[in-house]
Design an enzyme around this catalytic site. Structure first.
Site, PDB file in Angstrom:
ATOM      1  NE  ARG A  32      -3.472  -0.517   3.296  1.00 14.57           N
ATOM      2  CZ  ARG A  32      -4.630  -0.557   3.596  1.00 14.57           C
ATOM      3  NH1 ARG A  32      -4.264   0.673   4.645  1.00 14.57           N
ATOM      4  NH2 ARG A  32      -5.352  -1.508   3.576  1.00 14.57           N
ATOM      5  CG  HIS A  78      -6.623  -1.281  -5.725  1.00 14.61           C
ATOM      6  ND1 HIS A  78      -5.277  -1.388  -5.029  1.00 14.61           N
ATOM      7  CD2 HIS A  78      -7.295  -0.131  -4.939  1.00 14.61           C
ATOM      8  CE1 HIS A  78      -5.125  -0.490  -3.832  1.00 14.61           C
ATOM      9  NE2 HIS A  78      -5.752   0.223  -3.739  1.00 14.61           N
ATOM     10  CE1 TYR A 122     -22.012  15.495 -12.832  1.00 11.14           C
ATOM     11  CE2 TYR A 122     -20.549  16.063 -11.323  1.00 11.14           C
ATOM     12  CZ  TYR A 122     -21.987  16.096 -11.434  1.00 11.14           C
ATOM     13  OH  TYR A 122     -23.236  16.412 -11.029  1.00 11.14           O
TER      14      TYR A 122
END
Length: 858
Positions: A32, A78, A122
């Site tokens: 990570r 993931h 968006y």
């Protein structure tokens, strides 16, 4: 009775906690928080880029919604939150976060004001051309290992086949368990130059690599102060690098209101929040912790950043700017911690180790790619060899196939009869009739020959390491040509570092300061020597109400001490004074030094070395003189240092360097001069905050105009008369044009220049040594009393000197000293500069020979 599944296993809690916590810690470290030293990516970034590659979102394809990419990453690779993935994707598209962004974003991806990006539904994205060319190319060529994803349904790469040291290019930051990483971004072109240097010279050191990679290159530009922290980070893996924004002092014009000084910030340190910075400055102003700021506004637009900090009328711009550096994030530190995963283990790496780890990985990638290409070429050639066998026995093979009962029988007979492999037999059976034409047969033969050449070349690459290194160099050079951009961050050199002097040629220069405070530096060779009595060249575009006031020559490495009328001394390195052309006005000195508006620079002294056996001799307008050790001025604070204590109404006017054995000559406006020794009997050494003693007795209406130092070596060779007190005016009756006898022409001379443009050289021996505080001797007569000509300056010159004279209109003339006549004290001199009406000589600088120091006389 319990079953085996229900059996209780006794465990030592200490060991269990230790083991479990270590497993968790390593999971966070490897899976990570820390980047891989090979491709510079953390797993989330690698998965995003690979998913986009799989979706075909290359730079030449249309944008796709970020939500589509995030969904792909979550579903396949993931298994974490969508916010984590989207935040990582956004950062890879921000040009203020990444030196070379890896993703091309379309829409609102946040700003330096820490505005959040628009929602993923968006915004749109696709890969940058650099990402495809330098990180993902050849990923299908078995260059890297693949592993199962979280549910075993997909394969994902464990590392990307990066062609560039991406970890150093874009940097990385992350907090793991018990460790953290913070690697600054660098310039792509410089990294590639450094990598090529490692290829050519494997023994190169970290410091030698700094010739190619001088330091970090932040996406937001700004400055790095000093190279010591960079060296520390590159050689030890840790270092605190000081970053400073780019701020300039400008004059802002207001309609109907007087002009104001303002600090304009155009670049900020890496990861500095602009909105938070402006808020912080406003808070400090309200709390009165920073004085002198009248208004702050953000005028940034699509063309670039512009923060305007308007100053109050009585503020000192340089002082305000220094306070902003000290108290706000305009100056910040980047704590470099060069930690990355090497073979799955966290390691602190030096600059060279980063490049070596990457180079080893790149060699392995090319080796694997070459093996893959060799295998594919051999497999294809194996097929072609089968087809060539078929073409050479075409009729027999056609008959064999036609006579076979089914495909397996035909295949078995082909293998048995012609010693073919199963793959070759299948290829012959699948061969189309059009391949039987003569043209197609030639193509098969040509392809076979080409593949033979290719196979030999690939085998040669695998056999010779130098071939692999050549390929690496060719590939990265191509990437540099296509994608490298100029450096944005300027590395300046902190005070006390020697590197800055090494980077600047120690050229001779002229420094010129006008009455209204405009300063500039020009190379001495801007002005070639001219004949006596010519007009000279314009040296500055001065305003009608401005005049050139100070003028000296020095070397670019010298420290330049600026003495003000208040008795305060400031310091700049000569090379820090901006270079100007002959016709430019120069830079306002308030932009370089924190000089109050009511304070004026009255003397400028260049110093190459602050030694304790040399002194500064200071002379005030009121006639007080004192000497102070030069070493007392070696550490001058940014806001200045007191050099002399002054009486009410007095001003510090002249400062010169001298040794104990030297002597002083002082001149007055009405043409008188006094010559006395610098020894401790005449001038005892005093500290900085002292007033000094009387230098010369002046007649009513007279004032001092200059002072110069006569070196001891010259003084000892002169036949000066014994010291005596002169209390009355000493006037000689020699004719005005009287020349000096032959034995007086050896030198040195007292150079006497009048404001009306007349000058002469007088042998120093004619000014006998006297006691301090006398009235002195006459130094010159004036050509025409009606013109009210007065003494402009006097100073000591040698035969090999040149002088540069400047008028109050900014006209400069440079001429050889030996072009000026040698005359007696009572002569009027010859015309040295032809002046316009109402113009007058205001300053004279002596240009020394190549080995000498520079001096100024006024």
């Amino acid at each position: 009775m319990t079953t085996s599944q229900e059996r209780i296993i006794p465990t030592d809690l200490r060991n269990e906690m230790s083991r479990s916590y270590l497993e968790y810690a390593m999971s966070v470290i490897v899976g990570r928080a820390l980047p891989d030293a090979r491709d510079g990516l953390k797993p989330v970034h690698r998965r995003i880029l690979y998913a986009m590659h799989e979706l075909g979102l290359t730079h030449d394809r249309p944008f796709r919604k970020c939500a589509r990419v995030v969904g792909e990453v979550l579903g396949k690779y993931h298994p974490h939150g969508d916010t984590a993935v989207y935040d990582a994707l956004v950062r890879m598209a921000q040009d203020f976060s990444m030196r070379s962004p890896l993703i091309n974003g379309h829409g609102n991806f946040g700003s330096v004001d820490n505005d959040p990006p628009a929602a993923m539904r968006y915004t749109e994205c696709r890969l940058q051309a650099l990402t495809s060319a330098a990180l993902l190319q050849d990923i299908e060529s078995e260059t890297v290992d693949f592993a199962d994803n979280f549910d075993g349904s997909q394969q994902e790469p464990t590392v990307l086949p990066s062609r560039i040291p991406q970890l150093l290019l874009n940097g990385s930051s992350g907090i793991a368990v018990g460790m953290a990483t913070n690697i600054p971004p660098h310039n792509l072109g410089e990294l590639i130059d450094g990598l090529i240097a490692v290829i050519h010279n494997p023994e190169i050191t970290d410091l030698q690599l700094m010739q190619y990679i001088p330091g970090p290159d932040f996406p937001t530009g700004a400055q790095i102060l000093g190279t010591a922290a960079i060296k520390e980070a590159y050689t030890t893996g840790r270092g605190s690098i000081t970053m400073r924004g780019v701020a300039n002092i400008e004059t802002i014009e207001h309609r109907g209101r007087p002009d104001r000084e303002a600090i304009i910030v155009t670049e900020l340190p890496y990861q500095t929040n602009k909105a938070a910075l402006i808020e912080k400055i406003a808070e400090l102003v309200n709390e009165k912790r920073i004085e002198g700021i009248a208004d702050i506004r953000d005028e940034s637009d699509r063309d670039g950043m512009r923060i305007v900090i308007e100053l109050k009328r009585d503020a000192y711009p340089r002082v305000v700017l220094n306070n902003l550096y000290k108290q706000t994030p305009i100056q910040a530190n980047f704590g470099a911690n060069m930690l990355a995963l090497v073979n799955g283990e966290p390691q602190i790496l030096t600059l060279k180790q980063f490049l070596e780890v990457f180079l080893d990985f790149r060699i392995e990638s090319i080796t694997r790619r070459t093996r893959y290409e060799l295998r594919k070429a051999e497999e294809r050639d194996h097929l072609l060899q089968g087809l060539l066998i078929a073409l050479s026995h075409l009729d027999a093979i056609i008959n064999l196939i036609r006579g076979a009962s089914d495909t397996p029988t035909a295949k078995g007979e082909l293998i048995t009869t012609y010693m073919l492999s199963e793959v070759q037999a299948d290829a012959i059976l699948q061969m189309q009739l059009r391949r039987l034409t003569a043209l197609e047969a030639d193509k098969i033969r040509q392809e076979h020959e080409d593949l033979q050449t290719q196979i030999a070349d690939l085998q040669d690459i695998l056999a010779r390491r130098e071939r692999i290194l050549e390929i690496i160099e060719t590939e990265i050079t191509d990437i540099k040509t296509r994608f490298a951009t100029p450096r944005r961050t300027v590395i300046t050199h902190a005070e006390g570092e020697i590197d800055d002097r090494d980077l600047i040629a120690n050229e001779k220069a002229i420094i010129l300061l006008t009455e209204q405070g405009y300063i500039k530096r020009m190379p001495v060779n801007t002005f070639e020597a001219q004949s006596r009595a010519t007009r000279g060249k314009a040296a500055a575009k001065v305003k009608d109400d401005d005049t050139v006031e100070h003028f000296l020559t020095c070397c670019d490495h010298d420290s330049v001490l600026f003495f003000s009328d208040r008795g305060v001394v400031y310091c700049l390195k000569a090379y820090q004074i901006p270079v100007g052309s002959r016709t430019s006005r120069g830079t306002p000195i308030v932009q370089l030094l924190p000089i109050p508006k009511e304070e004026k620079i009255t003397s400028i002294v260049p110093v190459d070395e602050f030694s304790s056996d040399e002194y500064l001799v200071m002379l005030t307008k009121g006639g007080n003189i004192k000497k102070t050790e030069l070493a007392a001025f070696s550490n001058i604070r940014a806001n200045g240092l007191i050099a002399i204590s002054l009486e009410e109404g007095d001003q510090l006017r002249w400062v010169r360097r001298a040794r104990v054995e030297d002597s002083v000559i002082v001149g007055s406006r009405l043409g008188m001069a006094i010559h006395f020794r610098c020894n401790h009997e005449q001038l005892r050494p005093l500290g900085r905050a002292t007033r000094g003693v009387k230098s010369m007795k002046l007649k009513t209406g007279d004032e001092l105009v200059g002072m110069d130092i006569l070196p001891a070596a010259i003084l000892d060779t002169l036949n000066t008369e014994e010291v005596e007190d002169i209390e009355t005016e000493d006037i000689e009756t020699t004719e005005e044009t009287a020349e000096v006898p032959e034995n007086g022409s050896i030198g040195p001379w007292v150079l006497v220049i009048t404001m009306g443009g007349y000058g002469k050289r007088v042998p120093v021996g004619q000014f006998r040594l006297q006691n301090r505080a006398g009235q002195g001797l006459m130094a010159t007569k004036f050509k025409n009393r009606k013109t009210k000509d007065q003494l402009a300056t006097l100073g000591i010159v040698n035969n090999d000197n040149e002088i540069m004279m400047v008028t109050n209109r900014g006209i400069i003339i440079r001429q050889a000293v030996n072009a000026i006549s040698i005359q007696s004290r009572s002569a009027t001199g010859v015309r040295v500069q032809r002046l316009d009406e109402d113009d007058a000589i205001t300053g004279v600088a002596i240009v020394p020979p190549d080995t000498g120091d520079a001096a100024e006389v006024e």
